[in-house]
Structures are given as structure tokens and as C-alpha cells.
Design a protein around this motif. Structure first.
Motif: not given
Length: 623
Positions: A432-442
Motif C-alpha cells: 500500500f505504501k509503495e503503490f499508493r502513498v509514496k508517490g504522493w507524499i514525496q
């Protein structure tokens, strides 16, 4: 007397919540809906709520030689509104393939087609002369006679359109396999807050349709199998004996049954050998109808017993596709899990069918998924997500075009919750973090921080994707953490009971949760939906005295998220203490925590889990 006193107390509590509910920004047309009593500040439909609906009778032919879909339909349209309708708006989403269409992204020449050709159009047997050459995906027709309130009209159309070679949500999957979605002209939604839905389909934003009843006959050549939304009415008329027997067995079996294998498809032993077969399907109170056909896909089926019914589960795919060989089992698990866990509402429809394609897209009772044969965890996440859409938007009737977070966010949150059960919490959260969250928050770009309440129809690129899927999913998961599972489930079910089969807006969601939870959650809605926040916590001050440690935590990003404080003692022992978003309720900028400790602490760390931090380096302090 006791009943009256109890009612009075409930009334006072609820009214207090609703007075505070006015603190939220509310658009003028939603305010007007409250004034008109079609919606209410309790979150429930108002006393005068209405919605229009129709019965569709469609006869459609797919010609694999010409790649033309042709049909005729009769629509009995009910105007349940208090207004006389002086025009009708006809939607045909697949006109997005026309060269002149407005699109959200570049396309190849294989995507382009001539679009819909309308051959005839009648209302109550009166012929309208319409040239569809310049039709777009939303087309207004001036009526000779208004449709009076609380009355109905019969609309009849004949039409054809070509299947696009560049397949995505619909079109040609391969030579001999076709996915026919948005395959018929339909009457657009006319609702109580926007009137006619005249937004064009541009290929990015998804859909908003009324709840209608469908009876559909699909005419295809022999040796083509058809899968569709709804109940399959005439298997005896189109299937050969052995295939029919296996299909019928699948309807009452927990085992995965191969209804038709590749050899049988190739040797013409599956369908009746008439030149053309007519496949019949029916679905009631559903927002759309779609179908697929193939002359070489293999066909698996089974069923799953729920509390009130047994659901037919099917998959159609290229022989030897490793992930799709698992699909019927995965579908069965999904339907059972979603019914019993989250959202904890029984799967509302009689069937679910997965077709191997390219879209990773949901439709009522169907999904069109790409294959990921070398990563079964990824493949399973896709089917989890798409079947989760059964509830949002197909059960709840949300407006995906304007408020994509009302369906994609829920499907993304449910994808994580079921994934933790399927793959273990650590693996599911990492995916979930790799596929969903990481691209947004970074990514610190401006478009990443647009308010969640922003209209999806006004967003593009990352601004659309992150609002629709990521930030919204995190908002639901943060709320679940804040309320706790029991209260969250109660509020969720209150919302779903209010609005299933109807058309909720975000404000109906907000106020339904306020009422269902018994809490004034407006601080939370303002924090997550009406702000430019992101996620960024910081440990700004630490002091330790005897067995008490004081922490000051700054919320630089602004979102009210849950987090863990991890204390590392001098002897190496670690202690984790969880804090829900409640710590931000009184002050969303900073919180001070006083924690009892077992011994001297040498390090303090904040762990946000899936709520990834923009600057995680300031989340740790060594004493």
C-alpha cells in the motif's frame, strides 16, 4: 412517557450536532437542496427526496467481422421530480473516441472511431429528426412536449457504433474478444441539486447514472460466449448440453468448475450451433449494464453462499493465464470477506464476473482486469479493489464524475483492509505504501495539495489521482482509527442505509457520519476535506523527568493522522504507544503528550505507519 422523554433527549442531541454541521462550507446548490427538503442536515434523504429512473429494454447485435455494435432500445423514463422537463439529455460515453472529442489525455489513432450513428429517435411514438454527426458524449434534445412531474415517457432509439481497436475500458481486447461497456445511449441523470448532468466524458473522470432496470438481448454468432451484468436468463437456449450442465452445477457449488476449456471452444462444443445465438440477461435497480464476448476465452465458474443468497462467480480469460486461473477463488473470497468484515454489508447482487482485458476497471457485477501473471499479490490487489467498487459506486450511487473520492477512496481503503487478511499486515501495508502513498507524499508539487473536496471534473493528472484514491483512502482509515471499529462500523452502516440505491453527495456522507457516530466530526471534515494539508509531523521538544517524558509534536503538514510513539530505553527495550487522530481535535497545529515511562529513555521516534511522513528525518530525537 418514557418514550417521549427518550425521544426528546435524542432530538436535543441530534439537533446539537446539526447546528454545528453548518460550520462546513456548503455550496449554494446543496443549501438549496436543504431548503427544498430533498436532503437534510441529518445526512439522511430529506422528506421530499426524489430521483428519476427508467426501464431499459435493449436488443443488441455484435458483428465480429465488421466490429460494429448495433441495437435498438425502448426506455420507459419516469420523471419523479417536481419539475416539468422541457428537454432530455442523452449520454453516450463512447463518443470520446470521435476525433473531435475533448479528451483528458493523448490517444493513438487506433483509439479513434466515428462514434455513435443514431438511426432513429422517437418519444411516445413521435419521430424526432436528429443528426448525430456532431453529437458529443452529452447531448441535449429539446422536447416537443414537456415531461410533466410524476409522469413518464417512452423513448425509442436505433443506433450503431464501431468498437475501438485501442481497448481500455471498452472495445476490442483481441481478435475474437470484445468488452462492450457504455454500449448504448442512455438518459442522463436529472437530480435535485444539479439538474441535468451535462458533463462530457473525457476518458479520465468516471460515471454517474440513475438506478434503472434492464432487460437485454445480445445477438452474437455461434461459438461466441457472452458474459454480462445481471442474471443469465436462457442458458438452455444457447449452451450445448455438457456446457449447460457444468454451468448449472457451478450455480450451487463451492468448487471451481471449468465450464468451457480451450479445446471445447476451438472444436465448437460450447454454444448452440445456430448461425446466431441470442443471450438474455436481466438486472434490476442497477446503475449500468455491460457485457463481454469471446470465441476462445476459457470459462471458469463457481458460487459462494452468503447469508441470504448464493452468488454466481465467473471468470473468462486466455488459456494458461496464471493469475486468472486463480480469479474465481479470489472473487469468492472477496465477496464473502466484504460481506462479513468491511464494509460488513452483504454483497447486494446475484453475480460477479471477471474478464481478462486491459482496463483494471469496475462495472456492475463485472470487472475488466489486466493480467499480472508474475506477481499474484499485485493481481489479487486489483481484483480486491475492483470488486470493492460493488459498494461504491454501484450500491451507493455516488457521482464519480464530480466526487471520485466517494468511490475510489473507499475501494482503496477496502483493498488494504482485505489485503491485510490475505497477505498479512506487514506485506499488505508495504504494498500500500509503495503503490499508493509514496508517490504522493514525496512530491511537493502544488497540485498534490489541492483540497479533497475539489471537484474531480476540475482536476487532472496527479491532482486527480491522489485526491480520488490516496488522500481519500487515508481519510477513511484515519477516521476508522479515531472512532474505533465499533463506532466506525455503526456510522458507516448508517450512511449506507441512508443512501444505498440513491445519490449521496459528500455532505450527505459527512452528516450521515455525524449522526451515525453521535459526534460532531466537522473538525475532522474541515481538516481532511477543506484544506491544503499533507502529512508531516515533527518532534519539536522532549523533556524527561524521573519516569515521565514530555513530548511536543508539531503537525507541520496539517492532516489529523494517527501515529505511534516508540520509546527506546537505555537497556534497548522498546515500548510503542498508539495515538488516534483525537489528539488533534482541540489543536491541529501542535499537541503535547506526557507519558509514563518504565526507565530512562534514550530515543523517541514517531511512526506514522501507512500515513507516510514528508520529512521523516525530524520524527526521531536522541536524548
Amino acid at each position: 412517557m418514557k418514550i417521549k422523554i427518550l425521544f426528546s433527549l435524542v432530538y436535543i442531541v441530534v439537533c446539537n450536532i446539526f447546528l454545528h454541521a453548518q460550520e462546513l462550507y456548503t455550496p449554494r446548490h446543496i443549501k438549496q437542496a436543504y431548503k427544498n427538503e430533498t436532503r437534510s442536515l441529518t445526512g439522511a434523504p430529506g422528506a421530499k427526496y426524489w430521483q428519476n429512473r427508467a426501464q431499459y429494454h435493449i436488443q443488441v447485435t455484435v458483428n465480429p467481422e465488421t466490429k460494429i455494435v448495433s441495437g435498438k432500445e425502448r426506455i420507459q423514463y419516469e420523471n419523479n421530480s417536481p419539475n416539468a422537463l422541457k428537454d432530455l439529455v442523452i449520454h453516450f460515453a463512447n463518443n470520446v473516441h470521435k476525433p473531435t472529442a475533448a479528451r483528458a489525455a493523448d490517444v493513438s489513432t487506433d483509439f479513434l472511431t466515428s462514434g455513435l450513428k443514431l438511426k432513429s429517435f422517437k418519444i411516445d411514438n413521435k419521430v424526432y429528426v436528429i443528426d448525430s454527426k456532431d453529437w458529443t458524449s452529452a447531448n441535449r434534445i429539446k422536447l416537443n412536449k414537456p415531461v410533466d412531474p410524476k409522469s413518464s415517457v417512452t423513448v425509442e432509439m436505433e443506433w450503431e457504433y464501431p468498437l475501438s481497436l485501442s481497448s481500455d475500458r471498452e472495445g476490442q481486447i483481441d481478435p475474437g474478444t470484445y468488452f462492450c461497456a457504455y454500449a448504448y445511449p442512455r438518459i442522463a441523470v436529472y437530480d435535485d441539486y444539479n439538474g441535468w448532468d451535462v458533463l462530457e466524458h473525457n476518458g479520465r473522470q468516471e460515471f454517474y447514472n440513475d438506478f434503472n432496470d434492464y432487460k437485454v438481448e445480445i445477438r452474437v454468432p455461434k461459438n461466441y460466449v457472452v458474459w454480462a451484468t445481471g442474471s443469465f436468463l436462457n442458458p438452455e437456449e444457447v449452451l450445448q448440453t455438457e456446457t449447460l450442465d457444468r454451468f448449472k452445477k457451478s450455480l450451487i457449488s463451492d468448487q471451481v468448475i471449468t465450464v468451457a476449456n480451450l479445446k471445447e471452444m476451438e472444436t465448437q462444443k460450447v454454444t448452440k450451433q445456430h448461425d446466431w445465438n441470442i443471450w438474455k440477461f436481466e438486472a434490476d435497480h442497477i446503475v449500468d449494464f455491460c457485457f463481454a464476448l469471446s470465441d476462445h476465452y476459457v470459462w471458469d465458474a463457481s458460487s459462494v453462499q452468503l447469508k441470504s443468497k448464493r452468488v454466481s462467480v465467473q471468470a473468462a480469460y486466455l488459456n494458461g493465464t496464471k493469475d486468472f486461473e486463480q480469479y474465481v477463488g479470489w472473487e469468492r473470497y472477496c465477496i464473502d470477506w466484504f460481506s462479513k468484515n468491511w464494509p460488513g454489508v452483504e454483497y447486494p447482487f446475484p453475480t460477479m464476473t471477471a474478464i481478462q482485458g486491459f482496463a483494471d476497471m469496475e462495472y456492475p457485477m463485472m470487472v475488466n482486469d489486466s493480467s499480472v501473471p508474475d506477481n499474484l499479490m499485485d493481481a489479487r490487489q486489483t481484483v480486491d479493489h475492483e470488486i470493492a467498487h460493488t459498494y461504491f459506486p454501484f450500491y451507493m450511487g455516488t457521482n464519480e464524475t464530480r466526487y471520485a473520492f466517494m468511490d475510489e477512496g473507499w475501494a482503496t481503503a477496502l483493498e488494504l483492509l482485505i489485503g491485510m487478511d490475505e497477505n498479512g499486515e506487514e506485506a499488505a501495508k508495504q504494498l500500500f505504501k509503495e503503490f499508493r502513498v509514496k508517490g504522493w507524499i514525496q512530491d511537493p508539487a502544488t497540485e498534490q495539495d489541492q483540497p479533497l473536496i475539489s471537484l474531480s471534473s476540475q482536476l487532472s493528472g496527479k491532482g486527480y489521482g491522489n485526491n480520488a484514491y490516496i488522500k481519500s483512502a487515508l481519510s477513511y482509515l484515519a477516521l476508522k482509527d479515531y472512532l474505533g471499529d465499533e463506532a466506525f462500523r455503526k456510522a458507516l452502516h448508517h450512511y449506507m442505509n441512508n443512501w444505498n440505491g440513491k445519490h449521496p453527495t459528500p455532505w450527505d456522507y459527512f452528516y450521515s457520519f455525524n449522526t451515525g457516530s453521535g459526534k460532531n466530526l466537522n473538525w475532522f471534515w474541515n481538516n481532511w476535506y477543506f484544506s491544503n494539508h499533507y502529512i508531516d509531523l515533527k518532534v519539536s521538544k522532549v523533556s524527561q523527568k524521573n519516569k515521565t517524558i514530555s513530548l511536543e509534536i508539531e503537525n507541520n503538514g496539517g492532516f489529523a493522522i494517527p501515529f505511534d510513539v516508540i520509546l527506546t530505553y537505555v537497556d534497548g527495550e522498546k515500548e510503542k504507544i498508539h495515538f488516534t487522530p483525537q489528539v488533534w481535535e482541540s489543536n491541529q497545529a501542535v499537541t503535547t503528550l506526557k507519558l509514563k515511562t518504565k526507565a530512562k529513555v534514550k530515543e523517541v521516534e514517531l511512526d506514522n505507519d501507512i500515513f507516510m511522513d514528508y520529512t521523516s528525518e525530524d520524527n526521531r530525537v536522541t536524548l
